[in-house]
Motif scaffolding. Structure first.
Motif, mmCIF file in Angstrom:
data_model
loop_
_atom_site.group_PDB
_atom_site.id
_atom_site.type_symbol
_atom_site.label_atom_id
_atom_site.label_comp_id
_atom_site.label_asym_id
_atom_site.label_seq_id
_atom_site.Cartn_x
_atom_site.Cartn_y
_atom_site.Cartn_z
ATOM 1 N N VAL A 46 0.832 -1.198 0.000
ATOM 2 C CA VAL A 46 0.000 0.000 0.000
ATOM 3 C C VAL A 46 0.868 1.249 0.000
ATOM 4 O O VAL A 46 0.663 2.182 -0.781
ATOM 5 C CB VAL A 46 -0.946 0.006 1.226
ATOM 6 C CG1 VAL A 46 -1.654 1.357 1.354
ATOM 7 C CG2 VAL A 46 -1.966 -1.115 1.106
ATOM 8 N N TRP A 47 1.881 1.255 0.889
ATOM 9 C CA TRP A 47 2.755 2.426 0.951
ATOM 10 C C TRP A 47 3.614 2.564 -0.307
ATOM 11 O O TRP A 47 3.933 3.679 -0.730
ATOM 12 C CB TRP A 47 3.617 2.375 2.207
ATOM 13 C CG TRP A 47 2.843 2.858 3.396
ATOM 14 C CD1 TRP A 47 2.189 2.111 4.314
ATOM 15 C CD2 TRP A 47 2.596 4.228 3.747
ATOM 16 N NE1 TRP A 47 1.552 2.915 5.218
ATOM 17 C CE2 TRP A 47 1.785 4.216 4.898
ATOM 18 C CE3 TRP A 47 2.978 5.444 3.199
ATOM 19 C CZ2 TRP A 47 1.346 5.387 5.510
ATOM 20 C CZ3 TRP A 47 2.555 6.610 3.812
ATOM 21 C CH2 TRP A 47 1.750 6.582 4.956
ATOM 22 N N ALA A 48 3.976 1.456 -0.921
ATOM 23 C CA ALA A 48 4.720 1.519 -2.178
ATOM 24 C C ALA A 48 3.859 2.165 -3.263
ATOM 25 O O ALA A 48 4.345 2.999 -4.048
ATOM 26 C CB ALA A 48 5.159 0.115 -2.603
ATOM 27 N N ARG A 49 2.578 1.795 -3.314
ATOM 28 C CA ARG A 49 1.673 2.403 -4.292
ATOM 29 C C ARG A 49 1.482 3.890 -4.001
ATOM 30 O O ARG A 49 1.441 4.722 -4.920
ATOM 31 C CB ARG A 49 0.329 1.670 -4.254
ATOM 32 C CG ARG A 49 -0.725 2.196 -5.232
ATOM 33 C CD ARG A 49 -0.403 1.849 -6.667
ATOM 34 N NE ARG A 49 -0.396 0.414 -6.877
ATOM 35 C CZ ARG A 49 -1.484 -0.328 -7.109
ATOM 36 N NH1 ARG A 49 -2.677 0.250 -7.167
ATOM 37 N NH2 ARG A 49 -1.371 -1.629 -7.298
ATOM 38 N N ARG A 50 1.372 4.236 -2.734
ATOM 39 C CA ARG A 50 1.230 5.649 -2.366
ATOM 40 C C ARG A 50 2.466 6.447 -2.790
ATOM 41 O O ARG A 50 2.356 7.588 -3.245
ATOM 42 C CB ARG A 50 1.019 5.779 -0.859
ATOM 43 C CG ARG A 50 -0.342 5.296 -0.381
ATOM 44 C CD ARG A 50 -0.436 5.285 1.131
ATOM 45 N NE ARG A 50 -1.751 4.848 1.594
ATOM 46 C CZ ARG A 50 -2.060 4.596 2.860
ATOM 47 N NH1 ARG A 50 -1.130 4.739 3.806
ATOM 48 N NH2 ARG A 50 -3.269 4.211 3.196
ATOM 49 N N SER A 51 3.628 5.845 -2.637
ATOM 50 C CA SER A 51 4.871 6.518 -3.028
ATOM 51 C C SER A 51 4.854 6.875 -4.508
ATOM 52 O O SER A 51 5.186 8.003 -4.904
ATOM 53 C CB SER A 51 6.064 5.619 -2.703
ATOM 54 O OG SER A 51 7.267 6.200 -3.140
ATOM 55 N N ASP A 52 4.465 5.910 -5.338
ATOM 56 C CA ASP A 52 4.391 6.168 -6.774
ATOM 57 C C ASP A 52 3.343 7.233 -7.086
ATOM 58 O O ASP A 52 3.536 8.085 -7.956
ATOM 59 C CB ASP A 52 4.047 4.881 -7.530
ATOM 60 C CG ASP A 52 5.205 3.902 -7.576
ATOM 61 O OD1 ASP A 52 6.332 4.290 -7.208
ATOM 62 O OD2 ASP A 52 4.973 2.740 -7.969
ATOM 63 N N ASP A 53 2.230 7.177 -6.370
ATOM 64 C CA ASP A 53 1.165 8.148 -6.610
ATOM 65 C C ASP A 53 1.623 9.566 -6.276
ATOM 66 O O ASP A 53 1.295 10.520 -6.988
ATOM 67 C CB ASP A 53 -0.065 7.783 -5.784
ATOM 68 C CG ASP A 53 -1.285 8.601 -6.174
ATOM 69 O OD1 ASP A 53 -1.830 8.376 -7.266
ATOM 70 O OD2 ASP A 53 -1.688 9.476 -5.380
ATOM 71 N N LEU A 54 2.378 9.708 -5.192
ATOM 72 C CA LEU A 54 2.908 11.031 -4.840
ATOM 73 C C LEU A 54 3.794 11.577 -5.952
ATOM 74 O O LEU A 54 3.717 12.763 -6.307
ATOM 75 C CB LEU A 54 3.695 10.948 -3.527
ATOM 76 C CG LEU A 54 2.890 10.729 -2.251
ATOM 77 C CD1 LEU A 54 3.821 10.423 -1.087
ATOM 78 C CD2 LEU A 54 2.026 11.947 -1.939
ATOM 79 N N GLU A 55 4.640 10.731 -6.508
ATOM 80 C CA GLU A 55 5.490 11.157 -7.619
ATOM 81 C C GLU A 55 4.643 11.624 -8.794
ATOM 82 O O GLU A 55 4.924 12.651 -9.419
ATOM 83 C CB GLU A 55 6.406 10.009 -8.055
ATOM 84 C CG GLU A 55 7.604 9.781 -7.151
ATOM 85 C CD GLU A 55 8.616 10.921 -7.226
ATOM 86 O OE1 GLU A 55 8.643 11.647 -8.253
ATOM 87 O OE2 GLU A 55 9.368 11.094 -6.258
ATOM 88 N N ASN A 56 3.600 10.881 -9.096
ATOM 89 C CA ASN A 56 2.722 11.256 -10.207
ATOM 90 C C ASN A 56 1.991 12.562 -9.937
ATOM 91 O O ASN A 56 1.830 13.396 -10.845
ATOM 92 C CB ASN A 56 1.701 10.144 -10.475
ATOM 93 C CG ASN A 56 2.337 8.876 -11.001
ATOM 94 O OD1 ASN A 56 3.407 8.925 -11.618
ATOM 95 N ND2 ASN A 56 1.696 7.741 -10.770
ATOM 96 N N GLN A 57 1.550 12.768 -8.696
ATOM 97 C CA GLN A 57 0.808 13.973 -8.346
ATOM 98 C C GLN A 57 1.646 15.245 -8.506
ATOM 99 O O GLN A 57 1.137 16.285 -8.923
ATOM 100 C CB GLN A 57 0.315 13.873 -6.892
ATOM 101 C CG GLN A 57 -0.735 12.814 -6.637
ATOM 102 C CD GLN A 57 -2.038 13.081 -7.355
ATOM 103 O OE1 GLN A 57 -2.530 14.209 -7.367
ATOM 104 N NE2 GLN A 57 -2.584 12.061 -7.988
ATOM 105 N N PHE A 58 2.935 15.133 -8.202
ATOM 106 C CA PHE A 58 3.779 16.334 -8.174
ATOM 107 C C PHE A 58 4.823 16.372 -9.292
ATOM 108 O O PHE A 58 5.738 17.201 -9.256
ATOM 109 C CB PHE A 58 4.478 16.436 -6.812
ATOM 110 C CG PHE A 58 3.513 16.454 -5.656
ATOM 111 C CD1 PHE A 58 2.485 17.386 -5.601
ATOM 112 C CD2 PHE A 58 3.618 15.532 -4.624
ATOM 113 C CE1 PHE A 58 1.588 17.404 -4.537
ATOM 114 C CE2 PHE A 58 2.729 15.534 -3.566
ATOM 115 C CZ PHE A 58 1.708 16.477 -3.516
ATOM 116 N N ALA A 59 4.680 15.522 -10.281
ATOM 117 C CA ALA A 59 5.675 15.425 -11.356
ATOM 118 C C ALA A 59 5.868 16.744 -12.106
ATOM 119 O O ALA A 59 6.982 17.051 -12.562
ATOM 120 C CB ALA A 59 5.275 14.317 -12.329
#
Length: 237
Positions: A46-59
């Motif tokens: 779950v936290w690994a997916r959140r990490s990727d999502d954060l990168e996508n949100q602020f890219a």
């Protein structure tokens, strides 16, 4: 604490988008690639997916940086840093935050990363009724503990350590696999609540039930944690 600028709104919205990811969003992929019969490691996924999502949100935002900091061989944290303001945002479930804070208040010290980061909030004052009585340490002991905290910050952030000016915690509450409430909080260096704002309205959720809940257990932690809720801490302090 007001969310006064569009940049702050972008940061909070991005964080809440990631924190809304729970086991139900990851479990199918986990079963397909890891195990159909064993959920060990699902919370880390779950936290690994959140990490990727954060990168996508602020890219697209050069002035917003997501740190990916390994704390152990199995676990990393992903704070969000606003380069312009110097604010760094730590991501928590409400239950884990309560556990970590309660342990610090009980022992007066902790190696948890949040305690290290809160050294940056030296100078903040607690809200009325939020002062806590910590285990008394000598001036020499306190200086040694703060030095350890400073070194931990430098280890985590490297050259960016000196650019962090303030630490803000985003705490999210869950019920049956859904994010249902969220708080934007500042704590003093001694983990006393300094300011708090309810940002639940910024969550994208359709949950309409009772908002008194327990966490869904999707946040790994560094050390052992007694099960104490944030509400119970507030009642006893």
């Amino acid at each position: 604490m007001d969310i006064a600028t569009s940049k702050e709104q972008i940061i909070i919205n991005g964080i809440l988008h990631a924190m809304s990811i729970t086991e139900k969003d990851v479990v199918d992929d986990f079963k397909g690639s890891i195990s159909k019969t064993n959920k060990n490691g699902l919370s880390f996924a779950v936290w690994a997916r959140r990490s990727d999502d954060l990168e996508n949100q602020f890219a697209k935002h050069d002035d917003i940086k997501v740190f990916h900091i390994e704390r152990t061989k199995l676990w990393q944290i992903d704070p969000v840093f606003d380069k312009k303001t110097g604010n760094i945002y730590l991501l928590f479930s409400d239950a884990t935050l309560s556990q970590v804070r309660n342990k610090y208040v009980k022992k007066g010290k902790s190696t948890h990363y949040s305690v290290s980061f809160l050294l940056k909030n030296t100078g903040l004052l607690p809200m009325d009724g939020e002062t806590v009585e910590l285990v008394p340490f000598t001036e020499e002991e306190t200086e040694r503990l703060n030095l350890r905290r400073q070194k931990d910050i430098e280890k985590m952030l490297g050259k960016d350590a000196e650019n962090v000016k303030n630490v803000i915690i985003v705490s999210v509450s869950y019920h049956e696999g859904e994010a249902i409430a969220a708080l934007l909080q500042e704590y003093t260096a001694n983990f006393e609540l300094s300011s708090e704002r309810d940002i639940s309205f910024m969550l994208d959720t359709t949950f309409s039930g009772d908002t008194t809940m327990e966490d869904d257990g999707t946040q790994p932690v560094e050390t052992e944690q007694p099960l104490v809720t944030l509400k119970s801490i507030k009642k006893t302090e």
